[in-house]
Design a protein around this motif. Structure first.
Motif, PDB file in Angstrom:
ATOM      1  N   ASP A 194       0.834  -1.213   0.000  1.00 51.19           N
ATOM      2  CA  ASP A 194       0.000   0.000   0.000  1.00 51.19           C
ATOM      3  C   ASP A 194       0.862   1.254   0.000  1.00 51.19           C
ATOM      4  OD1 ASP A 194      -2.172  -1.678   0.053  1.00 51.19           O
ATOM      5  OD2 ASP A 194      -2.493  -1.495   2.217  1.00 51.19           O
ATOM      6  N   GLN A 197       2.239   1.826  -3.426  1.00 49.65           N
ATOM      7  CA  GLN A 197       1.197   2.307  -4.317  1.00 49.65           C
ATOM      8  C   GLN A 197       0.931   3.793  -4.091  1.00 49.65           C
ATOM      9  OE1 GLN A 197      -0.135   0.408  -6.760  1.00 49.65           O
ATOM     10  NE2 GLN A 197      -1.068   2.314  -7.483  1.00 49.65           N
ATOM     11  N   ALA A 198       0.934   4.213  -2.799  1.00 47.53           N
ATOM     12  CA  ALA A 198       0.750   5.632  -2.503  1.00 47.53           C
ATOM     13  C   ALA A 198       1.911   6.453  -3.053  1.00 47.53           C
ATOM     14  CB  ALA A 198       0.618   5.834  -1.000  1.00 47.53           C
ATOM     15  N   ASN A 201       1.481   6.839  -6.759  1.00 49.01           N
ATOM     16  CA  ASN A 201       0.467   7.853  -7.090  1.00 49.01           C
ATOM     17  C   ASN A 201       1.046   9.260  -6.932  1.00 49.01           C
ATOM     18  OD1 ASN A 201      -1.354   5.788  -7.536  1.00 49.01           O
ATOM     19  ND2 ASN A 201      -2.192   5.852  -5.456  1.00 49.01           N
ATOM     20  N   ALA A 202       1.816   9.458  -5.842  1.00 52.71           N
ATOM     21  CA  ALA A 202       2.438  10.778  -5.652  1.00 52.71           C
ATOM     22  C   ALA A 202       3.451  11.076  -6.743  1.00 52.71           C
ATOM     23  CB  ALA A 202       3.107  10.832  -4.280  1.00 52.71           C
ATOM     24  N   ASP A 204       3.365   9.975  -9.845  1.00 55.80           N
ATOM     25  CA  ASP A 204       2.636  10.300 -11.071  1.00 55.80           C
ATOM     26  C   ASP A 204       2.170  11.755 -11.065  1.00 55.80           C
ATOM     27  OD1 ASP A 204       2.933   7.816 -12.240  1.00 55.80           O
ATOM     28  OD2 ASP A 204       1.127   6.992 -11.298  1.00 55.80           O
ATOM     29  N   LYS A 205       1.713  12.230  -9.898  1.00 53.86           N
ATOM     30  CA  LYS A 205       1.272  13.622  -9.810  1.00 53.86           C
ATOM     31  C   LYS A 205       2.437  14.589 -10.025  1.00 53.86           C
ATOM     32  CE  LYS A 205      -2.609  12.694  -6.695  1.00 53.86           C
ATOM     33  NZ  LYS A 205      -3.192  12.958  -5.339  1.00 53.86           N
ATOM     34  N   ARG A 221       7.557   2.433  -9.967  1.00 53.41           N
ATOM     35  CA  ARG A 221       6.603   1.413 -10.423  1.00 53.41           C
ATOM     36  C   ARG A 221       7.204   0.004 -10.315  1.00 53.41           C
ATOM     37  NH1 ARG A 221       5.029   3.899 -14.326  1.00 53.41           N
ATOM     38  NH2 ARG A 221       2.935   4.453 -13.608  1.00 53.41           N
TER      39      ARG A 221
END
Length: 461
Positions: A194, A197-198, A201-202, A204-205, A221
């Motif tokens: 988890d 994954q967080a 996501n950060a 990607d932003k 990734r």
């Protein structure tokens, strides 16, 4: 004369069959009404278990170490085989203590087909009838020596059962804490997955805003995919640990139904006196080896006693009446006989030599068992001390430092102060140390439990 109606006859048979079926159904229902209450009480008495090892999932989750050992005493296959070995040894003791049975011989001879057997009742027939009883008389204390040897072997069998139970408790404890460690590792792997994954996501932003390169996002990734693989591996390890514990207990249950309590059993430092010869002599495996040595010594005495001749005493009653056709009868007569074996060719040299070799082997096995017991206790004590030192180092030094470093790096990465490789390295280090801490906890619990079971066995002697 009136002929019976076929239709009416068939109808009578149908009625009879229906009545018989109704009676059979009523009897079956009544029997079930008597059996079901007994079965229900038996099920309650067995604590929702049966002899086949089928146990409801609610009983196995959560499962304590004491409950696991209790179930193993009831369902483990090795313990069941051990009980049969004890029963077999008891039967052997009964056989060894039995005295030889007498032999009864009834014989009729002197029947002459040409002259006949004469007139009169069966008692007056001119035949030679013999009634004989032979009894073997054992000398040299053979029966007592057989019983002594069998008694020692029965004692050894009981001690073997106790030692099997001790080893089983230790193996169940090891499997129990392996399962506890697997549950913790699965939780850590889930949290790690988890977290990656967080982070992905950060990343990607930040890539969309141009704050991070695409190559760094690709590295995140890759680590996120590795974390998912670790999660799958941890889940597989958990299933293997559950299956191993279920197999040791001897129960039939789905692997995922077994969940153990989060309770790590640890003991304080134990004195080195556990290695004393006095305590080692009390171990069940050492005591069993001693019992087998005593049995071998008794068997050697029995082999030597074979040179003491056994005698067979016989008593005989003979009935041979006379008749006009046969004047050779002797009426009623009695006799006694004694049979004594002659050791003119063989005096049991092979049996005596084999018994002496068995004594030597039993003595060597006893020495080997004592050395193995001393070495086992020494390793258990050393493993306990090492596990305590390692766990203290992980909990007091390595784990807090790794956690602090990972949290600081995570905070810096979210604020763009450090590159992504630094946060990945810090996270991998923290996860590795966290898993090592779980392994150290499990090792300490297993070492403490193993040594505690060994000491409990010695204290109860």
């Amino acid at each position: 004369m009136t002929k019976p109606c076929p239709t009416l006859a068939k109808f009578n048979w149908v009625v009879r069959i229906a009545i018989a079926a109704a009676c059979s159904s009523a009897i079956h229902s009544y029997a079930q009404s008597l059996i079901e209450p007994v079965q229900n009480q038996s099920n309650k008495a067995n604590n929702n278990t049966d002899i086949s090892g089928n146990i409801p999932e609610a009983v196995l989750s959560p499962l304590s170490l004491e409950r696991a050992i209790q179930l193993a005493r009831q369902y483990n296959h090795d313990l069941k085989l051990g009980k049969t070995n004890v029963a077999n040894a008891e039967a052997a003791t009964t056989i060894a203590g039995a005295a030889p049975n007498p032999n009864l011989t009834i014989q009729t001879s002197g029947i002459n087909p040409r002259l006949g057997i004469g007139p009169g009742s069966l008692k007056n027939k001119t035949v030679d009838s013999t009634l004989r009883i032979d009894q073997l008389v054992e000398r040299g204390g053979k029966r007592e020596l057989r019983l002594e040897a069998a008694t020692h072997l029965e004692k050894a069998s009981r001690l073997d059962f106790n030692d099997t139970e001790r080893q089983l408790k230790q193996m169940i404890g090891a499997a129990y804490f392996d399962l506890a460690a697997a549950q913790h590792k699965l939780r850590i792997s889930k949290e790690n997955s988890d977290s990656y994954q967080a982070t992905l996501n950060a990343a990607d932003k930040r890539k969309k805003s141009g704050d991070i390169a695409g190559a760094d996002v690709a590295r995140v990734r890759v680590d996120a995919l590795r974390a998912e693989n670790d999660l799958l591996q941890s889940a597989s390890e958990l299933k293997r640990a559950q299956s191993a514990l279920a197999l040791l207990i001897g129960i039939k249950a789905p692997p995922m139904s077994i969940q153990v309590m989060d309770d790590w059993h640890t003991e304080d430092a134990l004195p080195a006196s556990v290695l004393s010869d006095e305590l080692i002599q009390k171990r069940t495996d050492v005591a069993a080896a001693k019992a087998r040595l005593d049995a071998a010594l008794a068997a050697r005495k029995l082999a030597l006693a074979a040179r003491t001749r056994d005698v067979t005493v016989g008593l005989q009653f003979e009935h041979y009446p006379t008749s006009p056709a046969n004047q050779l009868g002797s009426g009623n007569s009695y006799g006694i006989s004694i049979q004594i074996p002659l050791f003119s060719r063989y005096e049991f040299q092979g049996e005596i030599r084999a018994a002496e070799v068995a004594v030597d082997a039993a003595q060597e096995n006893l020495a080997k068992t004592i050395d193995a017991a001393r070495n086992e206790l020494s390793l258990q004590f050393e493993s306990l001390q090492t596990s305590k030192t390692l766990l203290a180092r992980f909990q007091n030094e390595l784990l807090p430092a790794a956690r602090k470093s990972a949290e600081a790096t995570e905070f810096a990465f979210k604020n763009g102060a450090v590159p992504v490789m630094d946060v990945l390295d810090a996270r991998r280090t923290y996860r590795s140390i966290e898993l090592d801490t779980i392994n150290a906890k499990a090792d300490l619990a297993k070492a403490s439990m193993t040594l505690r079971i060994s000491l409990e066995e010695l204290e109860h002697k």
